[in-house]
Design a protein around this motif. Structure first.
Motif, PDB file in Angstrom:
ATOM      1  N   VAL A  38       0.844  -1.196   0.000  1.00 45.84           N
ATOM      2  CA  VAL A  38       0.000   0.000   0.000  1.00 45.84           C
ATOM      3  C   VAL A  38       0.882   1.250   0.000  1.00 45.84           C
ATOM      4  O   VAL A  38       0.665   2.186  -0.783  1.00 45.84           O
ATOM      5  N   HIS A  39       1.868   1.263   0.877  1.00 50.82           N
ATOM      6  CA  HIS A  39       2.754   2.416   0.976  1.00 50.82           C
ATOM      7  C   HIS A  39       3.581   2.565  -0.310  1.00 50.82           C
ATOM      8  O   HIS A  39       3.836   3.692  -0.760  1.00 50.82           O
ATOM      9  N   ASN A  40       3.967   1.457  -0.896  1.00 57.45           N
ATOM     10  CA  ASN A  40       4.739   1.496  -2.134  1.00 57.45           C
ATOM     11  C   ASN A  40       3.928   2.104  -3.273  1.00 57.45           C
ATOM     12  O   ASN A  40       4.445   2.895  -4.066  1.00 57.45           O
ATOM     13  N   ASP A  41       2.643   1.765  -3.376  1.00 55.12           N
ATOM     14  CA  ASP A  41       1.789   2.345  -4.415  1.00 55.12           C
ATOM     15  C   ASP A  41       1.643   3.854  -4.235  1.00 55.12           C
ATOM     16  O   ASP A  41       1.659   4.613  -5.211  1.00 55.12           O
ATOM     17  N   GLU A  42       1.517   4.298  -2.981  1.00 54.04           N
ATOM     18  CA  GLU A  42       1.412   5.735  -2.720  1.00 54.04           C
ATOM     19  C   GLU A  42       2.700   6.447  -3.113  1.00 54.04           C
ATOM     20  O   GLU A  42       2.669   7.531  -3.715  1.00 54.04           O
ATOM     21  N   GLU A  43       3.828   5.844  -2.807  1.00 50.94           N
ATOM     22  CA  GLU A  43       5.111   6.435  -3.152  1.00 50.94           C
ATOM     23  C   GLU A  43       5.307   6.476  -4.665  1.00 50.94           C
ATOM     24  O   GLU A  43       5.855   7.448  -5.202  1.00 50.94           O
ATOM     25  N   LEU A  44       4.871   5.436  -5.362  1.00 43.67           N
ATOM     26  CA  LEU A  44       4.985   5.433  -6.823  1.00 43.67           C
ATOM     27  C   LEU A  44       4.120   6.525  -7.446  1.00 43.67           C
ATOM     28  O   LEU A  44       4.524   7.177  -8.414  1.00 43.67           O
ATOM     29  N   ARG A  45       2.916   6.743  -6.905  1.00 43.17           N
ATOM     30  CA  ARG A  45       2.059   7.828  -7.408  1.00 43.17           C
ATOM     31  C   ARG A  45       2.709   9.186  -7.158  1.00 43.17           C
ATOM     32  O   ARG A  45       2.665  10.072  -8.003  1.00 43.17           O
ATOM     33  N   LEU A  46       3.322   9.345  -5.986  1.00 43.59           N
ATOM     34  CA  LEU A  46       4.012  10.590  -5.668  1.00 43.59           C
ATOM     35  C   LEU A  46       5.205  10.789  -6.601  1.00 43.59           C
ATOM     36  O   LEU A  46       5.444  11.897  -7.096  1.00 43.59           O
ATOM     37  N   ASN A  47       5.951   9.708  -6.874  1.00 40.53           N
ATOM     38  CA  ASN A  47       7.073   9.807  -7.804  1.00 40.53           C
ATOM     39  C   ASN A  47       6.611  10.194  -9.203  1.00 40.53           C
ATOM     40  O   ASN A  47       7.280  10.969  -9.890  1.00 40.53           O
ATOM     41  N   LEU A  48       5.467   9.678  -9.632  1.00 41.06           N
ATOM     42  CA  LEU A  48       4.939  10.051 -10.946  1.00 41.06           C
ATOM     43  C   LEU A  48       4.515  11.512 -10.971  1.00 41.06           C
ATOM     44  O   LEU A  48       4.643  12.190 -11.987  1.00 41.06           O
ATOM     45  N   ASP A  49       3.999  12.017  -9.842  1.00 41.15           N
ATOM     46  CA  ASP A  49       3.629  13.429  -9.766  1.00 41.15           C
ATOM     47  C   ASP A  49       4.867  14.326  -9.853  1.00 41.15           C
ATOM     48  O   ASP A  49       4.824  15.410 -10.438  1.00 41.15           O
ATOM     49  N   LEU A  50       5.958  13.875  -9.269  1.00 44.34           N
ATOM     50  CA  LEU A  50       7.186  14.673  -9.249  1.00 44.34           C
ATOM     51  C   LEU A  50       8.092  14.401 -10.441  1.00 44.34           C
ATOM     52  O   LEU A  50       9.167  14.993 -10.550  1.00 44.34           O
ATOM     53  N   LEU A  51       7.665  13.527 -11.334  1.00 46.19           N
ATOM     54  CA  LEU A  51       8.501  13.137 -12.474  1.00 46.19           C
ATOM     55  C   LEU A  51       8.784  14.306 -13.401  1.00 46.19           C
ATOM     56  O   LEU A  51       9.918  14.466 -13.877  1.00 46.19           O
ATOM     57  N   GLU A  52       7.799  15.139 -13.663  1.00 44.68           N
ATOM     58  CA  GLU A  52       7.994  16.274 -14.566  1.00 44.68           C
ATOM     59  C   GLU A  52       9.041  17.235 -14.007  1.00 44.68           C
ATOM     60  O   GLU A  52       9.886  17.744 -14.747  1.00 44.68           O
ATOM     61  N   GLU A  53       9.006  17.456 -12.699  1.00 37.16           N
ATOM     62  CA  GLU A  53      10.006  18.320 -12.073  1.00 37.16           C
ATOM     63  C   GLU A  53      11.407  17.711 -12.190  1.00 37.16           C
ATOM     64  O   GLU A  53      12.386  18.410 -12.448  1.00 37.16           O
ATOM     65  N   LYS A  54      11.494  16.397 -12.031  1.00 38.73           N
ATOM     66  CA  LYS A  54      12.778  15.711 -12.149  1.00 38.73           C
ATOM     67  C   LYS A  54      13.312  15.813 -13.574  1.00 38.73           C
ATOM     68  O   LYS A  54      14.504  16.024 -13.787  1.00 38.73           O
ATOM     69  N   ARG A  55      12.431  15.698 -14.564  1.00 35.72           N
ATOM     70  CA  ARG A  55      12.844  15.833 -15.963  1.00 35.72           C
ATOM     71  C   ARG A  55      13.334  17.250 -16.253  1.00 35.72           C
ATOM     72  O   ARG A  55      14.304  17.453 -16.980  1.00 35.72           O
ATOM     73  N   GLU A  56      12.635  18.257 -15.680  1.00 29.60           N
ATOM     74  CA  GLU A  56      13.050  19.641 -15.889  1.00 29.60           C
ATOM     75  C   GLU A  56      14.428  19.887 -15.275  1.00 29.60           C
ATOM     76  O   GLU A  56      15.269  20.556 -15.878  1.00 29.60           O
ATOM     77  N   CYS A  57      14.671  19.343 -14.091  1.00 28.43           N
ATOM     78  CA  CYS A  57      15.985  19.489 -13.449  1.00 28.43           C
ATOM     79  C   CYS A  57      17.062  18.812 -14.285  1.00 28.43           C
ATOM     80  O   CYS A  57      18.177  19.352 -14.428  1.00 28.43           O
ATOM     81  N   ALA A  58      16.760  17.656 -14.845  1.00 30.60           N
ATOM     82  CA  ALA A  58      17.727  16.960 -15.699  1.00 30.60           C
ATOM     83  C   ALA A  58      18.003  17.768 -16.960  1.00 30.60           C
ATOM     84  O   ALA A  58      19.154  17.845 -17.413  1.00 30.60           O
ATOM     85  N   ALA A  59      16.976  18.394 -17.535  1.00 32.17           N
ATOM     86  CA  ALA A  59      17.171  19.210 -18.737  1.00 32.17           C
ATOM     87  C   ALA A  59      18.013  20.441 -18.422  1.00 32.17           C
ATOM     88  O   ALA A  59      18.866  20.844 -19.226  1.00 32.17           O
ATOM     89  N   ILE A  60      17.809  21.029 -17.248  1.00 37.52           N
ATOM     90  CA  ILE A  60      18.603  22.191 -16.839  1.00 37.52           C
ATOM     91  C   ILE A  60      20.060  21.794 -16.652  1.00 37.52           C
ATOM     92  O   ILE A  60      20.975  22.493 -17.100  1.00 37.52           O
ATOM     93  N   CYS A  61      20.289  20.654 -16.005  1.00 41.46           N
ATOM     94  CA  CYS A  61      21.667  20.179 -15.809  1.00 41.46           C
ATOM     95  C   CYS A  61      22.337  19.882 -17.145  1.00 41.46           C
ATOM     96  O   CYS A  61      23.525  20.180 -17.335  1.00 41.46           O
TER      97      CYS A  61
END
Length: 106
Positions: A38-61
């Motif tokens: 249950v906790h893993n599914d919640e964390e995966l959903r949170l990671n998917l929500d933050l994925l766009e921000e992670k991609r933007e940081c990677a593009a900036i780097c």
């Protein structure tokens, strides 16, 4: 395979999480034994929500790394400008290249 410019793997930039491949042995590791579904599914959903921000940081780097390489190259290259009427050496040997077999010029 780690990408050196931003430190993320292509899998993590695509799916938002790192891949864990369990070994085919009877003794579980901490990372596979401590998983709560249950906790893993919640964390995966949170990671998917933050994925766009992670991609933007990677593009900036990546853009920073490209800018750094460009500055490094431009600091060492010698600029040459030609004006109409300047004499320019042109080697005709390159246009009459002999076929060098498989690895030769076409």
């Amino acid at each position: 395979m780690m990408k050196s410019s931003h430190g993320d793997t292509p899998f993590s930039l695509t799916y938002g999480t790192e891949a864990v491949i369990p070994a085919e042995i009877g003794m579980p590791t901490y990372s596979t034994a401590a998983v709560d579904a249950v906790h893993n599914d919640e964390e995966l959903r949170l990671n998917l929500d933050l994925l766009e921000e992670k991609r933007e940081c990677a593009a900036i780097c990546e853009a920073k790394a490209k800018l750094k390489m460009t500055k490094y190259y431009n600091a060492r290259v010698r600029g040459v400008t030609f004006r109409p009427g300047d004499f320019v050496y042109c080697s005709k040997d390159a246009s009459h290249a002999v076929a060098g077999g498989k690895l030769g010029p076409n």
